[in-house]
Design a protein around this motif. Structure first.
Motif, PDB file in Angstrom:
ATOM      1  N   UNK A 288      19.529 104.029  80.668  1.00  7.47           N
ATOM      2  CA  UNK A 288      19.815 104.942  79.557  1.00  7.47           C
ATOM      3  C   UNK A 288      19.991 104.195  78.229  1.00  7.47           C
ATOM      4  N   UNK A 289      20.432 102.957  78.298  1.00 10.42           N
ATOM      5  CA  UNK A 289      20.636 102.197  77.057  1.00 10.42           C
ATOM      6  C   UNK A 289      19.314 101.830  76.386  1.00 10.42           C
ATOM      7  N   UNK A 290      18.202 101.941  77.107  1.00  9.71           N
ATOM      8  CA  UNK A 290      16.898 101.583  76.537  1.00  9.71           C
ATOM      9  C   UNK A 290      16.067 102.786  76.113  1.00  9.71           C
ATOM     10  N   UNK A 291      16.541 103.987  76.385  1.00  7.48           N
ATOM     11  CA  UNK A 291      15.691 105.152  76.159  1.00  7.48           C
ATOM     12  C   UNK A 291      15.398 105.405  74.679  1.00  7.48           C
ATOM     13  N   UNK A 292      16.288 104.986  73.786  1.00 11.78           N
ATOM     14  CA  UNK A 292      16.097 105.241  72.354  1.00 11.78           C
ATOM     15  C   UNK A 292      15.659 103.998  71.584  1.00 11.78           C
ATOM     16  N   UNK A 293      15.393 102.883  72.301  1.00  8.37           N
ATOM     17  CA  UNK A 293      14.997 101.648  71.628  1.00  8.37           C
ATOM     18  C   UNK A 293      13.482 101.657  71.402  1.00  8.37           C
ATOM     19  N   UNK A 294      13.085 101.355  70.221  1.00  8.71           N
ATOM     20  CA  UNK A 294      11.665 101.303  69.868  1.00  8.71           C
ATOM     21  C   UNK A 294      11.455 100.153  68.902  1.00  8.71           C
ATOM     22  N   UNK A 295      10.599  99.220  69.279  1.00 11.99           N
ATOM     23  CA  UNK A 295      10.327  98.066  68.439  1.00 11.99           C
ATOM     24  C   UNK A 295       9.230  98.433  67.425  1.00 11.99           C
ATOM     25  N   UNK A 296       9.578  98.351  66.158  1.00 11.80           N
ATOM     26  CA  UNK A 296       8.623  98.646  65.080  1.00 11.80           C
ATOM     27  C   UNK A 296       8.526  97.437  64.162  1.00 11.80           C
ATOM     28  N   UNK A 297       7.476  97.395  63.366  1.00 16.43           N
ATOM     29  CA  UNK A 297       7.217  96.212  62.547  1.00 16.43           C
ATOM     30  C   UNK A 297       8.204  96.069  61.392  1.00 16.43           C
ATOM     31  N   UNK A 298       8.726  97.184  60.890  1.00 15.22           N
ATOM     32  CA  UNK A 298       9.604  97.092  59.728  1.00 15.22           C
ATOM     33  C   UNK A 298      11.070  96.879  60.090  1.00 15.22           C
ATOM     34  N   UNK A 299      11.365  96.509  61.348  1.00 14.46           N
ATOM     35  CA  UNK A 299      12.750  96.203  61.733  1.00 14.46           C
ATOM     36  C   UNK A 299      13.217  94.928  61.043  1.00 14.46           C
ATOM     37  N   UNK A 300      14.451  94.945  60.620  1.00 15.01           N
ATOM     38  CA  UNK A 300      15.028  93.727  60.050  1.00 15.01           C
ATOM     39  C   UNK A 300      15.272  92.707  61.150  1.00 15.01           C
ATOM     40  N   UNK A 301      15.519  91.464  60.759  1.00 16.31           N
ATOM     41  CA  UNK A 301      15.759  90.404  61.744  1.00 16.31           C
ATOM     42  C   UNK A 301      17.008  90.692  62.570  1.00 16.31           C
ATOM     43  N   UNK A 302      18.040  91.220  61.934  1.00 19.22           N
ATOM     44  CA  UNK A 302      19.282  91.512  62.668  1.00 19.22           C
ATOM     45  C   UNK A 302      19.058  92.635  63.668  1.00 19.22           C
ATOM     46  N   UNK A 303      18.354  93.699  63.235  1.00 18.64           N
ATOM     47  CA  UNK A 303      18.093  94.813  64.139  1.00 18.64           C
ATOM     48  C   UNK A 303      17.186  94.396  65.297  1.00 18.64           C
TER      49      UNK A 303
END
Length: 443
Positions: free
Chosen positions: A185-200
């Motif tokens: 459940x902790x991964x269901x809303x995670x989405x890797x996108x190109x405009x993510x900051x380094x911290x995110x």
């Protein structure tokens, strides 16, 4: 003509002579052409040329004797067998009794010969070592009660066996409800996108690493369950019940360490402890024999029989003492007998024991002379007098309740009433007394 050894010195162990029907004494003659059964003759009939049916006097024959050395030139085969039989009858170490039974050798000769040829003989030692190594190699892979190659049972969904197996699905090698079942459940809303900051981005990577560690823990637990045969719980419990109660207690205590040492090492440890327990119990039994002055196994069997008889008589006296308190009242005695019949048949006692004395309470029980009174303290004596319970019965009930409390960690009144089938009011008083004195803990 052969010289063959007869392994018995008792003529009554051999068939009689076919000629004169007398008991055979060594040496005697065996026909090599007749039989089975063997055609045996004494020396007197053989010298007369005795013939019977197919047996002729010119048949080849064998001289049956044990008057020849085997391990030592001064010991015949007959004496070797007599020594082994004497050690079996008198016990190892009782060399004087062994020598008395043999009659042909002294105590020192018997001990020296037995230790040299049967204990310290390198031939026998190497043979026993090879047998032990072969047995260990044979059983090395059978210590685990459930192998991964076994075909586990495939119960129907939501059946009793499926619940016993914790919802294990053999075809998928998974459980219906896994350990940490909601880790995804902790991964269901995670989405890797190109405009993510380094911290995110680093935060999302850390969440994935945490999920990966939770998956590793899930797989580790499943591997422990499979390797130790815990999937089929009933089969595991049957394997555990084959040990004595003391070994079962250790099994329960050491179960938490099984995941560390591995299945084979854990089972070997339990088996070693079970063997040690059996050896200690046997040593204790032999020490009891020695204390009682017993020096051979014949006397030990008689001692065990007498000990069992004494124990049965003690139990009968305890029951008789419990009956004596109701002898004064015939009606109460009849009710007590009916209640005991219900208990023996596995039913709950349907008739409480009452007295014809009406509403007046029965006088306190006189404990003078009753067995087990000396084992009670003053408060326990007072309890037995008030509830009119003989000391022997109280000690048995107390032991049963304390053992059950130690096993469960605590004890409820309903469990106490299920353990001791007596009047419910007496059970409550005993239960409250044991809690008040600290013998058991209330659930």
């Amino acid at each position: 003509m052969d010289r063959l050894g007869s392994f018995s010195n008792d003529p009554f162990d051999k068939p009689p002579c076919r000629g004169c029907s007398s008991y055979l004494m060594e040496p005697y003659i065996k026909c090599a052409e007749c039989g089975p059964p063997p055609f045996l003759l004494c020396l007197q009939c053989f010298t007369r040329g005795f013939e019977y049916k197919k047996h002729q006097s010119d048949h080849t024959y064998e001289i049956m004797t044990s008057d020849f050395p085997v391990l030592d030139p001064s010991w015949t085969a007959q004496e070797e067998m007599a020594l082994l039989e004497a050690v079996m009858d008198c016990g190892f170490g009782n060399w004087q009794d062994v020598a008395n039974q043999m009659c042909t050798k002294t105590k020192e000769e018997c001990e020296k010969h037995y230790m040299k040829h049967f204990i310290n003989n390198p031939l026998f030692a190497s043979t026993l070592l090879n047998l032990k190594q072969a047995e260990e190699a044979k059983t090395a892979d059978t210590a685990i009660p459930f192998q991964s190659t076994d075909d586990p049972p495939r119960p129907a969904f939501d059946s009793l066996l499926s619940r016993d197996m914790a919802g294990y699905m053999p075809a998928r090698a998974d459980f219906i409800e896994e350990f940490d079942n909601y880790a995804e459940w902790d991964l269901r809303d995670i989405d890797f996108v190109e405009d993510d900051s380094d911290i995110l981005h680093a935060l999302k990577i850390a969440v994935v690493d945490i999920y990966h560690s939770r998956l590793k823990e899930r797989q580790r637990r499943k591997k422990i369950i499979r390797d130790h045969g815990l999937i089929n719980l009933k089969k595991f419990q049957l394997m555990e019940r084959r040990y004595p109660k003391e070994v079962q207690d250790l099994y329960e205590t050491m179960r938490r360490f099984a995941r560390i040492v591995g299945p084979v090492e854990h089972d070997k440890f339990i088996e070693s402890y079970a063997l040690e327990f059996e050896l200690r119990r046997e040593i204790k039994r032999l020490q009891e024999y020695r204390t009682a002055g017993i020096t051979n196994f014949c006397s030990a069997r008689a001692y065990d029989h007498l000990k069992k008889t004494r124990e049965e008589e003690r139990l009968k006296r305890t029951m008789l003492s419990e009956v004596l308190q109701y002898i004064q009242d015939s009606s109460a005695c009849q009710q007590w007998l009916r209640r005991q019949a219900d208990i023996d048949s596995g039913l709950s006692p349907s008739v409480p024991v009452t007295s014809n004395s009406g509403r007046r309470s029965a006088p306190p029980l006189n404990l003078t002379g009753l067995p087990g009174t000396e084992k009670l303290n003053e408060k326990e004596k007072e309890l037995c007098q008030m509830v009119r319970l003989v000391p022997g019965a109280y000690l048995e009930y107390k032991s049963a309740l304390v053992n059950e409390c130690n096993k469960q960690g605590s004890l409820r009144l309903a469990q106490a009433r299920a353990l001791i089938k007596i009047d419910v009011n007496k059970t409550r008083k005993i239960y409250d007394f044991l809690i008040r004195e600290g013998y058991i803990t209330k659930a």
